[in-house]
Design an enzyme around this catalytic site. Structure first.
Site, short mmCIF file in Angstrom:
data_model
loop_
_atom_site.label_atom_id
_atom_site.label_comp_id
_atom_site.label_asym_id
_atom_site.label_seq_id
_atom_site.Cartn_x
_atom_site.Cartn_y
_atom_site.Cartn_z
N HIS A 20 80.33 0.51 -23.66
CA HIS A 20 79.89 0.86 -22.49
C HIS A 20 80.98 2.57 -22.03
CE1 HIS A 20 83.81 -1.10 -20.32
NE2 HIS A 20 83.57 -1.85 -20.78
N HIS A 23 85.09 2.48 -21.70
CA HIS A 23 85.25 2.75 -23.70
C HIS A 23 85.57 4.20 -23.67
CE1 HIS A 23 83.98 -1.76 -23.77
NE2 HIS A 23 85.45 -1.40 -24.03
N CYS A 128 94.38 -16.38 -20.41
CA CYS A 128 93.68 -15.33 -20.29
C CYS A 128 92.91 -15.56 -21.82
CB CYS A 128 93.84 -14.41 -19.10
SG CYS A 128 91.65 -13.33 -19.14
N CYS A 131 91.40 -10.76 -21.55
CA CYS A 131 92.19 -10.39 -22.02
C CYS A 131 93.72 -10.40 -22.67
CB CYS A 131 93.59 -10.25 -20.52
SG CYS A 131 93.24 -10.44 -18.72
N CYS A 145 92.18 -14.52 -13.34
CA CYS A 145 91.84 -13.50 -13.75
C CYS A 145 92.10 -12.44 -12.61
CB CYS A 145 91.90 -13.49 -14.92
SG CYS A 145 91.81 -11.36 -15.26
N HIS A 148 89.30 -10.52 -14.94
CA HIS A 148 87.77 -11.10 -15.65
C HIS A 148 87.40 -12.00 -14.19
CE1 HIS A 148 90.02 -9.46 -19.34
NE2 HIS A 148 88.20 -9.07 -19.52
N LYS A 291 85.89 -2.53 -11.24
CA LYS A 291 85.95 -2.57 -12.95
C LYS A 291 84.94 -2.72 -13.71
CE LYS A 291 88.91 -2.49 -16.92
NZ LYS A 291 89.69 -3.57 -17.58
N LYS A 294 81.84 -5.61 -19.41
CA LYS A 294 80.53 -6.49 -19.83
C LYS A 294 80.92 -7.69 -19.38
CE LYS A 294 78.79 -9.12 -23.10
NZ LYS A 294 79.48 -10.24 -23.72
N1 MSP Z 1 91.55 -4.46 -28.12
C1 MSP Z 1 92.61 -4.66 -27.14
C2 MSP Z 1 93.23 -3.06 -27.38
C3 MSP Z 1 94.27 -3.33 -28.55
S1 MSP Z 1 94.50 -1.35 -28.76
C4 MSP Z 1 96.30 -2.03 -30.21
C5 MSP Z 1 91.52 -3.36 -25.92
N2 MSP Z 1 89.61 -3.71 -25.71
S2 MSP Z 1 89.20 -3.11 -24.92
O1 MSP Z 1 87.74 -3.04 -25.68
O2 MSP Z 1 88.98 -4.63 -24.33
O3 MSP Z 1 89.25 -2.13 -23.77
C6 MSP Z 1 89.87 -1.23 -24.50
C7 MSP Z 1 90.22 0.02 -24.20
O4 MSP Z 1 88.76 0.36 -23.00
C8 MSP Z 1 91.42 -0.08 -22.56
O5 MSP Z 1 92.58 0.55 -22.59
C9 MSP Z 1 90.50 1.24 -21.71
O6 MSP Z 1 91.05 1.95 -22.53
C10 MSP Z 1 89.26 1.28 -21.97
N3 MSP Z 1 88.73 0.37 -21.15
C11 MSP Z 1 88.07 -0.18 -20.72
N4 MSP Z 1 86.83 -0.81 -19.96
C12 MSP Z 1 87.03 0.32 -18.65
C13 MSP Z 1 86.80 0.86 -17.96
N5 MSP Z 1 86.66 0.53 -16.55
N6 MSP Z 1 87.26 2.03 -17.37
C14 MSP Z 1 88.27 2.92 -17.99
N7 MSP Z 1 88.25 2.46 -19.34
C15 MSP Z 1 88.23 1.07 -19.76
O7 MSP Z 1 92.39 -3.72 -24.98
#
Ligand code: MSP
Length: 477
Positions: A20, A23, A128, A131, A145, A148, A291, A294
């Site tokens: 999304h 990311h 959680c 997370c 959490c 989530h 925030k 998904k």
């Molecule tokens: N797999 C772990 C990270 C491991 S790194 C060694 C993880 N993955 S994640 O897919 O859940 O999210 C990764 C990153 O996506 C977050 O740290 C952030 O940088 C970004 N984001 C996810 N949702 C976000 C928002 N709503 N806003 C901004 N960034 C976001 O955590």
């Protein structure tokens, strides 16, 4: 040429769903920095990838009725393709199910164990799954959490622990000696306070799980998601590669800053490896203040936005609208407003205007009027400074000021109506040089647009030919 090596990473993303805009945001930030460094002459390694050894993956595969291996292959492929479509310039893509990663995780574990930082203990607490982290009671809101909105599950099991507590002093000394280890500064303050508050040893493995990298010499346990995932940054270049040149920047979201600024450096200290140069953390993208995620069902699809507005427009919105390090709210109205005001009317219109004036002329290279030269130098200086400060929004604002300066010049001089050939050509030459400069400096931010503009220029001897640049950003109703 003398190249400096520069190594930047994004988080590796969970593959329980498609990506999304949140990311995309972190990845676009890292991409902008990567492109900026290349633009400044560095030899850039840029790593992204997928975090696959999680229970989330198992559940997602089950839900879609697929074998886990084919599910992970499909999803990792989908993420890789998505980044290609968004023109992300990563030089490597790592999956935590790859052999090179598994080997490195094993080596890493051995190093921590040899340093006497791994021991078997009993873990009881709240977990959680969203997370993939243990939670303390005081981190919960209404027993849930806060990210989530789910109740964490109570876990009691035997785990391997990492002696994080041992590294409190070393970490604080390191922070003291490296004043910009975490940026922006307010985030560094949070990290320091957290570490000053005392560190507890943390669980580094999980029991009774059939998916993940087994603990060396104890296959009853798998290595805990983070102890596995963080190592990906080393796996990409190998332990020797890391020793020679560790990551310069880990770009992450604020939700995972502690893992990167506390646990990861402690793991590296324990393993006897050099620490990364900097961890930078973006804030959350929200919709109506919530925030994007998904699990909350409010995801905004960046591929859809890229299709309707263009990849560069998506990049522009994220970089210009959200001050780095702060939360920023997404809405379609804001996106459209930025698009029409800054891209269609601003840059697009200026490029069309200048190229229309220029295509009718045979432009010989002249010397630039001093006010243009000054204005361009000022912009350059501001952009360099703002990039160092991670103020992407201000860097773009400065470029747009240069555009306004050019626009005002056209209007005030009524350039199209100057009768004297020399004067008119000089005026148009000034504008053409300004537009070319804008195209060059926009390269890291809006790579496609930069290329489109630059392609309209052609030099033959000392004559510059400019082709008309048609609607770069057609207005959107
Ligand atoms: N797999 C772990 C990270 C491991 S790194 C060694 C993880 N993955 S994640 O897919 O859940 O999210 C990764 C990153 O996506 C977050 O740290 C952030 O940088 C970004 N984001 C996810 N949702 C976000 C928002 N709503 N806003 C901004 N960034 C976001 O955590």
């Amino acid at each position: 040429m003398d190249y400096e090596k520069f190594y930047i990473t994004t988080p590796i993303y969970y593959i329980n769903d498609k990506l999304h805009i949140g990311h995309a945001y972190t990845t676009i930030i890292a991409d902008t920095i990567a492109r900026w460094r290349r633009f400044r002459g560095d030899d850039v390694l840029f790593l992204t990838g997928t975090d696959e050894n999680s229970q989330k993956t198992v559940e997602a595969a089950k839900k879609s009725g697929e074998e886990i291996i084919s599910y992970t292959d499909r999803l990792a492929g989908a993420w890789e393709t998505a980044w290609e479509k968004l023109r992300i310039s990563n030089t490597d893509f790592i999956r935590t199910t790859e052999e090179r990663h598994i080997t490195t995780v094993n080596d890493f574990w051995e190093r921590l164990r040899a340093a006497d930082d791994i021991y078997l203990g009993k873990y009881e607490g709240l977990y959680c799954k969203g997370c993939e982290a243990f939670k303390k009671e005081d981190e919960l809101v209404d027993e849930c959490c806060p990210d989530h909105k789910t109740v964490p599950e109570f876990i009691s099991e035997e785990n391997y622990f990492f002696r994080l507590s041992r590294y409190q002093k070393q970490l604080l000394d390191f922070y003291e000696a490296h004043g910009d280890f975490v940026a922006p500064a307010h985030r560094f303050q949070e990290v320091k306070s957290f570490v000053e508050g005392g560190l507890e040893d943390i669980s580094f493995s999980r029991e009774k799980q059939d998916w993940g990298i087994p603990v060396p010499n104890d296959p009853r346990q798998v290595i805990y998601v983070w102890a596995d995932a963080l190592v990906n940054y080393v796996s990409s270049i190998g332990i020797e590669g890391w020793e020679e040149h560790p990551a310069d920047i880990h770009a992450v979201g604020k939700d995972i800053l502690r893992f990167h600024a506390v646990i990861w450096p402690a793991m590296l200290m324990s393993a006897g490896l050099p620490l990364p140069g900097q961890v930078i953390a973006n804030g959350y993208l929200t919709v109506g203040g919530v925030k994007i995620s998904k699990s909350l069902g409010n995801a905004v699809d960046p591929m859809d936005l890229a299709e309707r507005y263009g990849v560069d427009a998506l990049r522009y919105f994220l970089l210009r609208e959200v001050p780095y390090g702060h939360d920023g709210d997404y809405s379609e109205e804001k996106m459209k407003e930025r698009y029409n005001a800054d891209l269609a009317n601003g840059l697009g219109n200026f490029a069309a205007r200048v190229s229309t004036l220029a295509e009718k002329e045979e432009l010989k290279a002249l010397s630039l009027d001093i006010e243009f030269e000054n204005q361009i130098n000022v912009t350059n200086g501001v952009v360099v400074k703002k990039m160092e400060e991670l103020k992407f929004n201000d860097a773009l604002a400065a470029i747009w000021e240069l555009l306004s300066f050019g626009d005002r010049y056209v209007n005030e001089k009524k350039v199209w109506a100057i009768v004297d050939n020399d004067n008119r050509r000089q005026a148009i030459f000034n504008l053409v040089m300004l537009l070319e400069k804008v195209a060059i400096i926009l390269k890291p931010f809006l790579p496609e647009t930069s290329e489109k503009i630059s392609n309209a220029f052609q030099r033959e001897g000392d004559v510059i030919y400019v082709k008309k640049i048609d609607a770069l950003f057609p207005r959107i109703k």
